[in-house]
Design an enzyme around this catalytic site. Sequence first.
Site, PDB file in Angstrom:
ATOM      1  N   ASP A 236       0.738  -1.135  -0.108  1.00 29.65           N
ATOM      2  CA  ASP A 236       0.101   0.004   0.014  1.00 29.65           C
ATOM      3  C   ASP A 236       0.885   1.030   0.037  1.00 29.65           C
ATOM      4  O   ASP A 236       2.078   1.169  -0.053  1.00 29.65           O
ATOM      5  CB  ASP A 236      -1.048   0.061   1.106  1.00 29.65           C
ATOM      6  N   HIS A 237       0.207   2.366   0.155  1.00 25.16           N
ATOM      7  CA  HIS A 237       1.004   3.539   0.228  1.00 25.16           C
ATOM      8  C   HIS A 237       2.149   3.650   1.282  1.00 25.16           C
ATOM      9  O   HIS A 237       3.210   4.301   1.017  1.00 25.16           O
ATOM     10  CB  HIS A 237      -0.079   4.756   0.339  1.00 25.16           C
TER      11      HIS A 237
ATOM     12  N   CYS B 274       3.390  -2.811   4.034  1.00 20.63           N
ATOM     13  CA  CYS B 274       2.730  -1.783   4.393  1.00 20.63           C
ATOM     14  C   CYS B 274       3.161  -1.169   5.551  1.00 20.63           C
ATOM     15  O   CYS B 274       4.580  -1.191   5.719  1.00 20.63           O
ATOM     16  CB  CYS B 274       1.154  -2.192   4.813  1.00 20.63           C
ATOM     17  N   GLY B 275       2.738   0.088   6.198  1.00 18.92           N
ATOM     18  CA  GLY B 275       3.351   0.661   6.944  1.00 18.92           C
ATOM     19  C   GLY B 275       4.086  -0.011   8.071  1.00 18.92           C
ATOM     20  O   GLY B 275       5.305   0.073   8.507  1.00 18.92           O
ATOM     21  N   THR B 276       3.115  -1.057   8.731  1.00 15.75           N
ATOM     22  CA  THR B 276       3.436  -1.995   9.888  1.00 15.75           C
ATOM     23  C   THR B 276       3.814  -3.248   9.377  1.00 15.75           C
ATOM     24  O   THR B 276       4.315  -4.044  10.309  1.00 15.75           O
ATOM     25  CB  THR B 276       2.668  -1.490  10.904  1.00 15.75           C
ATOM     26  N   GLY B 277       3.156  -3.606   8.394  1.00 18.99           N
ATOM     27  CA  GLY B 277       2.985  -5.286   7.946  1.00 18.99           C
ATOM     28  C   GLY B 277       1.553  -5.790   8.689  1.00 18.99           C
ATOM     29  O   GLY B 277       1.142  -6.817   8.224  1.00 18.99           O
TER      30      GLY B 277
ATOM     31  N   MET C  35      -1.879  -5.916   6.422  1.00 19.65           N
ATOM     32  CA  MET C  35      -1.683  -6.831   5.379  1.00 19.65           C
ATOM     33  C   MET C  35      -1.395  -8.266   5.668  1.00 19.65           C
ATOM     34  O   MET C  35      -2.016  -9.103   5.144  1.00 19.65           O
ATOM     35  CB  MET C  35      -0.069  -6.587   4.654  1.00 19.65           C
TER      36      MET C  35
ATOM     37  N   HIS D 286       9.067 -23.796  10.866  1.00 21.46           N
ATOM     38  CA  HIS D 286       8.301 -24.358  11.629  1.00 21.46           C
ATOM     39  C   HIS D 286       6.726 -24.088  11.078  1.00 21.46           C
ATOM     40  O   HIS D 286       6.075 -25.174  11.484  1.00 21.46           O
ATOM     41  CB  HIS D 286       8.298 -23.507  13.173  1.00 21.46           C
TER      42      HIS D 286
ATOM     43  N   HIS E 217       5.834 -30.341  13.546  1.00 28.05           N
ATOM     44  CA  HIS E 217       5.367 -29.270  12.739  1.00 28.05           C
ATOM     45  C   HIS E 217       4.294 -29.591  11.952  1.00 28.05           C
ATOM     46  O   HIS E 217       3.188 -28.599  11.645  1.00 28.05           O
ATOM     47  CB  HIS E 217       6.264 -28.866  11.973  1.00 28.05           C
TER      48      HIS E 217
END
Length: 151
Positions: free
Chosen positions: A8-9, A65-68, A71, A98, A134
């Site tokens: 994103d932006h 994105c800004g923080t993830g 998304m 894992h 796992h």
Amino acid sequence: MKIAIGADHGGYRLKDVIVPYLESLGHEIEDLGCDCSQSVDYPDYALPVADRVASGQADRGILICGTGIGMSIAANKVAGIRCALVHDLFSAQATREHNDTNVLAMGERVIGPGVAQEIVRIWLETPFSGGERHVSRLNKVNQIEAQHSRS
């Protein structure tokens, strides 16, 4: 490996660093946008990447994105997606070994380009361990997904 990537932006500048890096490693890239700083909605970019991976049109996906955070939340709504939000090298390795993650989310406002490139490299090169414990855990996750998709 074919990799679908979207941002994103808040993440497009980091995406513009990661795409040529991926190409330099020999991967085929499908860039699904965005390419501007004008405000857009992260789900509009997370969904196409997640759909490509879930359908097998891409081997893996990368979202920025800004923080993830946004998304990763959006991508994990798609059946078959195991998206991990990663901002450090250990987690990049562990989430592949894992959790057999198939989508990586990162935050441009959280990490710099050098760390992001190293995360991507480790995440792409690390195989799933395939160990019994796992696999058993992933099977439980798949059962949860199947049970809740019938509702």
